[in-house]
Design a protein around this motif. Structure first.
Motif, PDB file in Angstrom:
ATOM      1  N   LYS A 207       0.852  -1.190   0.000  1.00 54.81           N
ATOM      2  CA  LYS A 207       0.000   0.000   0.000  1.00 54.81           C
ATOM      3  C   LYS A 207       0.886   1.237   0.000  1.00 54.81           C
ATOM      4  CE  LYS A 207      -3.719   2.077   2.805  1.00 54.81           C
ATOM      5  NZ  LYS A 207      -4.513   1.906   4.052  1.00 54.81           N
ATOM      6  N   ARG A 221       4.173   4.288   2.915  1.00 49.70           N
ATOM      7  CA  ARG A 221       4.065   2.964   2.307  1.00 49.70           C
ATOM      8  C   ARG A 221       3.904   1.896   3.387  1.00 49.70           C
ATOM      9  NH1 ARG A 221       9.258   2.910  -1.053  1.00 49.70           N
ATOM     10  NH2 ARG A 221      10.046   4.749  -0.054  1.00 49.70           N
ATOM     11  N   TRP A 233       4.643   4.053   7.259  1.00 48.66           N
ATOM     12  CA  TRP A 233       3.302   4.582   7.030  1.00 48.66           C
ATOM     13  C   TRP A 233       2.983   5.730   7.989  1.00 48.66           C
ATOM     14  CZ3 TRP A 233      -0.251   3.900   3.255  1.00 48.66           C
ATOM     15  CH2 TRP A 233      -1.521   4.444   3.463  1.00 48.66           C
TER      16      TRP A 233
END
Length: 412
Positions: A207, A221, A233
């Motif tokens: 992601k 990420r 993230w």
């Protein structure tokens, strides 16, 4: 894809162009500290030819290349105790561009008072010389943290790349290239040489996300085996608008600075800081080195991370033809960056300050960056000090000792 007209708007950096006017609202590194000496040197920035010098008082000046007298180049000149003297007829100018002396003119003439060379403000910070080519009043030179830390070592690598700066910046918001260009392709080259795959960069992206924030674009990420609770993230790291990427981990922090020489060439600066737990001892000077682009056979170097990036950038052409590209969902960061450039060009056209313009004096601007990058901070630092431009640093061995890093298994 972009139309040819929009691509020109995005990539043209000269005076009077929309992007050129935007970029002239910022301070740019024009040289490393060692480039400014008593012998004037040619520099080129945003499509303008310039001459950089340091006079006998230590004052740094940056003038337009051509003398206002008979248009000879001012790099054909000599520095004096104060200012730069044109080598053709001896006219002398100070760092503001004011003509101080005109040999050959009549005694008592006031002609010199009415003559100015085009001059640009310069400031030195963190081993770099910054220049401002835009309208007055100039904004404050941003004192980003890496430039002002007092307890860090530094080194500065640089190279001139034959491509437009935007395709380099787009790479900074393209996280998927890490697992393929550096992970798969980089490992492929190592396997052909009998080596093993690189750790860390082979991890799969699950992601990614991007958001515009006060310093540019924040990149996040989630890698395979990780969650949104991990720093990649929760914290992420920034593209600092309009021209830098910040990356690093575990006491290593780097600015990759992309300086437009003109539409088709970029001066790439790798600005590294090394700040172990408790800080680094005093550093006598900041070493500067050139990063080679080709091997002894004239082939582009691709056996390390930065070399792989460089080849990906320059093989798009001097100016990437974006009318022929096909963007997918994985290119959301690239789309966001292009939109941000367009929005900021419009702000400048409206007479407004663009993003990351600082008008108030400040001590430091702290930027976000994950510490435990890719969930393996020390591994990342070990990889970066061996597989990035740092491999060419004159102090690379001292850097390993500074952190106490052993040689990892994959590098032995």
């Amino acid at each position: 894809m972009l139309s040819a007209e929009k691509n020109r708007r995005l990539t043209q950096v000269g005076p009077g162009t929309p992007m050129g006017e935007l970029l002239r609202r910022y301070w740019w590194p024009v040289a490393t500290h060692d480039m400014a000496g008593r012998v004037p040197v040619k520099r080129r920035l945003l499509g303008e030819d310039l001459v950089l010098y340091r006079d006998g008082t230590g004052t740094v000046g940056l003038l337009a290349e051509q003398c206002p007298h008979r248009r000879a180049a001012l790099w054909l000149g000599c520095t004096e105790d104060v200012g730069l003297r044109c080598g053709y007829h001896g006219w002398r100018f100070d760092e503001s561009g004011q003509c101080l002396e005109q040999p050959g003119e009549p005694a008592g003439s006031t002609f010199a008072e009415r003559i100015r060379a085009t001059a640009y403000p310069v400031q030195e910070l963190g081993g770099l010389i910054f220049a401002y080519l835009g309208p007055a009043p100039a904004p404050e030179l941003p004192r980003y943290d890496l430039f002002v830390w007092e307890d860090a070592w530094r080194d500065i690598g640089h190279a001139e790349l034959p491509c437009n700066f935007v395709q380099i910046m787009e790479n900074s918001v393209d996280p998927y290239h890490v697992e393929w260009l550096h992970g798969r392709y980089g490992s492929f080259l190592r396997e052909l040489d009998g080596g093993t795959a690189l750790p860390v960069v082979t991890k799969k992206h699950i992601k990614v996300a991007f958001e515009v924030f006060e310093h540019g674009i924040l990149k996040r990420r989630v890698l395979e085996g990780h969650t949104e609770e991990d720093e990649d993230w929760k914290v992420g790291h920034p593209l600092v608008f309009p021209h830098m990427l910040r990356v690093g981990a575990a006491g290593l922090a780097t600015f990759q600075i992309r300086v437009p020489i003109d539409d088709e060439n970029t001066w790439h600066v790798w600005y590294q800081t090394y700040r172990p737990e408790g800080g680094a001892p005093p550093q006598p000077e900041i070493p500067v080195y050139e990063v080679p682009l080709k091997d002894d056979r004239g082939e582009w170097l691709r056996d390390y991370v930065d070399g792989q990036d460089i080849v990906a950038w320059i093989t798009q052409g001097r100016i990437s033809d974006r009318s022929k590209e096909h963007l997918g969902r994985s290119d959301m960061g690239v789309i966001m960056l292009r939109k941000l450039y367009a929005e900021q060009m419009d702000r400048v056209a409206q007479g407004l300050d663009p993003l990351c313009t600082y008008r108030e004096p400040h001590d430091v601007i702290d930027l976000p960056m994950e510490k435990d990058k890719f969930g393996s901070a020390v591994e990342f630092r070990q990889l970066w000090t061996r597989e990035s431009s740092i491999r060419y640093s004159p102090i690379k061995d001292e850097i390993f000792e500074l952190f106490g890093d052993p040689v990892p298994a994959w590098a032995s």
